[in-house]
Design a protein around this motif. Structure first.
Motif, PDB file in Angstrom:
ATOM      1  N   VAL A 182       1.226  -0.788   0.171  1.00 50.98           N
ATOM      2  CA  VAL A 182      -0.195  -0.221  -0.136  1.00 50.98           C
ATOM      3  C   VAL A 182       0.600   1.050  -0.152  1.00 50.98           C
ATOM      4  N   LEU A 183       1.241   2.228  -1.125  1.00 52.66           N
ATOM      5  CA  LEU A 183       1.964   3.230  -1.256  1.00 52.66           C
ATOM      6  C   LEU A 183       1.203   4.138  -0.228  1.00 52.66           C
ATOM      7  N   LEU A 184       1.781   5.649   0.033  1.00 51.37           N
ATOM      8  CA  LEU A 184       0.884   6.005   0.853  1.00 51.37           C
ATOM      9  C   LEU A 184       1.901   7.537   0.815  1.00 51.37           C
ATOM     10  N   MET A 185       1.991   8.153   0.864  1.00 52.85           N
ATOM     11  CA  MET A 185       2.506   9.887   0.846  1.00 52.85           C
ATOM     12  C   MET A 185       2.393  10.243   2.167  1.00 52.85           C
ATOM     13  N   VAL A 186       3.915  10.289   3.247  1.00 47.40           N
ATOM     14  CA  VAL A 186       3.840  10.337   4.449  1.00 47.40           C
ATOM     15  C   VAL A 186       4.713  11.440   4.482  1.00 47.40           C
ATOM     16  N   ASP A 187       4.033  12.980   4.534  1.00 49.30           N
ATOM     17  CA  ASP A 187       5.196  14.420   4.392  1.00 49.30           C
ATOM     18  C   ASP A 187       5.743  14.081   3.651  1.00 49.30           C
ATOM     19  N   ASP A 188       4.980  13.865   1.975  1.00 48.51           N
ATOM     20  CA  ASP A 188       5.665  14.025   0.802  1.00 48.51           C
ATOM     21  C   ASP A 188       6.293  13.621   0.490  1.00 48.51           C
ATOM     22  N   GLU A 189       6.727  12.320   0.960  1.00 47.44           N
ATOM     23  CA  GLU A 189       7.376  11.510   0.223  1.00 47.44           C
ATOM     24  C   GLU A 189       6.920   9.926   0.895  1.00 47.44           C
ATOM     25  N   LEU A 190       7.065   9.699  -0.661  1.00 47.02           N
ATOM     26  CA  LEU A 190       6.727   7.841  -0.825  1.00 47.02           C
ATOM     27  C   LEU A 190       6.908   6.515   0.260  1.00 47.02           C
ATOM     28  N   VAL A 191       6.337   6.079   0.993  1.00 46.75           N
ATOM     29  CA  VAL A 191       6.596   5.093   1.766  1.00 46.75           C
ATOM     30  C   VAL A 191       5.430   3.772   1.398  1.00 46.75           C
ATOM     31  N   ARG A 220      -6.709  -3.603   5.822  1.00 45.25           N
ATOM     32  CA  ARG A 220      -6.339  -2.312   4.782  1.00 45.25           C
ATOM     33  C   ARG A 220      -5.502  -1.256   6.301  1.00 45.25           C
ATOM     34  N   VAL A 221      -4.571  -0.457   5.617  1.00 53.63           N
ATOM     35  CA  VAL A 221      -4.379   0.239   6.751  1.00 53.63           C
ATOM     36  C   VAL A 221      -4.497   1.651   7.243  1.00 53.63           C
ATOM     37  N   ASP A 222      -4.791   1.521   8.501  1.00 56.96           N
ATOM     38  CA  ASP A 222      -5.821   2.575   8.808  1.00 56.96           C
ATOM     39  C   ASP A 222      -4.630   4.498   8.898  1.00 56.96           C
ATOM     40  N   LEU A 223      -4.528   4.525   8.476  1.00 57.98           N
ATOM     41  CA  LEU A 223      -3.363   6.070   8.106  1.00 57.98           C
ATOM     42  C   LEU A 223      -3.822   6.532   9.869  1.00 57.98           C
ATOM     43  N   ASP A 224      -4.322   6.395  10.134  1.00 59.15           N
ATOM     44  CA  ASP A 224      -3.637   7.591  11.805  1.00 59.15           C
ATOM     45  C   ASP A 224      -2.781   6.554  12.291  1.00 59.15           C
ATOM     46  N   VAL A 240       6.185  -2.804   7.552  1.00 58.13           N
ATOM     47  CA  VAL A 240       5.517  -4.250   7.679  1.00 58.13           C
ATOM     48  C   VAL A 240       5.001  -3.669   8.934  1.00 58.13           C
ATOM     49  N   ASP A 241       3.268  -4.277   8.590  1.00 56.82           N
ATOM     50  CA  ASP A 241       2.113  -5.091   9.147  1.00 56.82           C
ATOM     51  C   ASP A 241       2.408  -6.036   9.805  1.00 56.82           C
ATOM     52  N   GLU A 242       2.154  -5.489  11.332  1.00 54.95           N
ATOM     53  CA  GLU A 242       2.275  -7.117  11.754  1.00 54.95           C
ATOM     54  C   GLU A 242       1.514  -8.239  11.584  1.00 54.95           C
ATOM     55  N   SER A 243       0.772  -8.110  10.723  1.00 52.05           N
ATOM     56  CA  SER A 243      -0.481  -9.026  10.027  1.00 52.05           C
ATOM     57  C   SER A 243       0.559  -9.668   9.340  1.00 52.05           C
ATOM     58  N   ILE A 244       1.974  -9.441   9.024  1.00 54.97           N
ATOM     59  CA  ILE A 244       2.901  -9.893   7.786  1.00 54.97           C
ATOM     60  C   ILE A 244       4.097 -11.064   8.676  1.00 54.97           C
ATOM     61  N   VAL A 245       4.424 -10.263   9.602  1.00 59.37           N
ATOM     62  CA  VAL A 245       4.655 -10.659  10.209  1.00 59.37           C
ATOM     63  C   VAL A 245       4.436 -12.420  10.722  1.00 59.37           C
ATOM     64  N   THR A 273       8.499  -2.963  11.526  1.00 64.84           N
ATOM     65  CA  THR A 273       7.141  -2.904  11.727  1.00 64.84           C
ATOM     66  C   THR A 273       6.437  -2.691  12.296  1.00 64.84           C
ATOM     67  N   ALA A 274       4.926  -2.280  12.159  1.00 64.03           N
ATOM     68  CA  ALA A 274       4.164  -1.654  12.917  1.00 64.03           C
ATOM     69  C   ALA A 274       3.041  -1.955  13.011  1.00 64.03           C
ATOM     70  N   SER A 275       1.984  -2.098  13.988  1.00 65.18           N
ATOM     71  CA  SER A 275       1.359  -2.364  13.983  1.00 65.18           C
ATOM     72  C   SER A 275      -0.088  -1.182  13.122  1.00 65.18           C
ATOM     73  N   VAL A 276       0.167  -1.493  12.171  1.00 63.77           N
ATOM     74  CA  VAL A 276      -0.869   0.222  11.421  1.00 63.77           C
ATOM     75  C   VAL A 276      -2.066  -0.683  10.017  1.00 63.77           C
ATOM     76  N   GLY A 277      -2.368  -2.114  10.507  1.00 64.71           N
ATOM     77  CA  GLY A 277      -3.644  -2.674   9.458  1.00 64.71           C
ATOM     78  C   GLY A 277      -4.387  -2.814  10.508  1.00 64.71           C
ATOM     79  N   GLU A 278      -5.899  -3.264  10.429  1.00 68.42           N
ATOM     80  CA  GLU A 278      -6.626  -3.413  10.741  1.00 68.42           C
ATOM     81  C   GLU A 278      -7.300  -4.808  10.115  1.00 68.42           C
ATOM     82  N   PRO A 279      -7.857  -5.623   9.871  1.00 65.14           N
ATOM     83  CA  PRO A 279      -8.113  -6.236   8.902  1.00 65.14           C
ATOM     84  C   PRO A 279     -10.072  -5.396   8.916  1.00 65.14           C
ATOM     85  N   ARG A 280     -10.398  -6.475   7.072  1.00 68.92           N
ATOM     86  CA  ARG A 280     -11.193  -6.209   6.837  1.00 68.92           C
ATOM     87  C   ARG A 280     -12.550  -6.322   7.089  1.00 68.92           C
ATOM     88  N   ALA A 281     -13.903  -5.915   7.789  1.00 69.48           N
ATOM     89  CA  ALA A 281     -15.127  -6.033   7.821  1.00 69.48           C
ATOM     90  C   ALA A 281     -16.046  -7.164   6.994  1.00 69.48           C
TER      91      ALA A 281
END
Length: 156
Positions: A46-55, A64-68, A112-117, A148-156
């Motif tokens: 999932v490609l994000l713009m993070v403070d104007d840089e691609l991550v 899905r990625v929780d943007l917050d 990497v989201d923890e769902s992958i790890v 690695t961080a917990s940034v995702g949440e399963p889709r409903a």
């Protein structure tokens, strides 16, 4: 071929991998279905713009990625989904929407989201909508130079 970049990188680092082909599939969930694999074992970027840089954030297909959460994990002030126009030229050897999860090969930092790890092995698009590569998750995390961080949440 787009997959050559990833395959060469894996070979250079002594990482074993398998390639798989399937009928054209665009979303990670479609890839999982086409390959008769659980979506939890298929990684998607999932490609994000993070403070104007691609991550690149890598999650399992049904997540899905929780943007917050991503903003907090990255210590950023602004995070939003990147548009295709913002990343297509960077991944110019790939079909749009089939970018491999090794963003570092394109000078894009990886989170990497923890769902992958939690997975032993993962499959991911190899730059086309018809081929995947499967590697061990620890090898992916190591070679992608990912945080690695917990940034995702399963889709409903």
């Amino acid at each position: 071929m787009p997959a050559d970049r990833v395959r060469d990188y894996l070979r250079e680092n002594g990482v074993s991998f398998q390639t798989h082909t399937h009928d054209r599939a665009v979303t990670a969930q479609e890839v999982a279905a086409a390959e008769h694999e659980s979506g939890w074992h298929v990684a998607k970027p999932v490609l994000l713009m993070v403070d104007d840089e691609l991550v690149m954030v890598v999650t399992s297909a049904p997540v899905r990625v929780d943007l917050d959460r991503a903003r907090e994990a990255l210590g950023a002030s602004k995070v939003r989904l990147a548009s295709e126009a913002e990343f297509a030229s960077i991944f110019n050897d790939c079909d749009t929407g089939a970018e491999p999860i090794f963003g570092n090969l394109y000078d894009v930092p990886v989170l990497v989201d923890e769902s992958i790890v939690q997975q032993v092995r993962i499959r991911f698009a190899a730059g086309t909508h018809t081929e995947t590569i499967e590697v061990s998750t620890p090898d992916f995390v190591r070679l992608s130079k990912a945080r690695t961080a917990s940034v995702g949440e399963p889709r409903a």
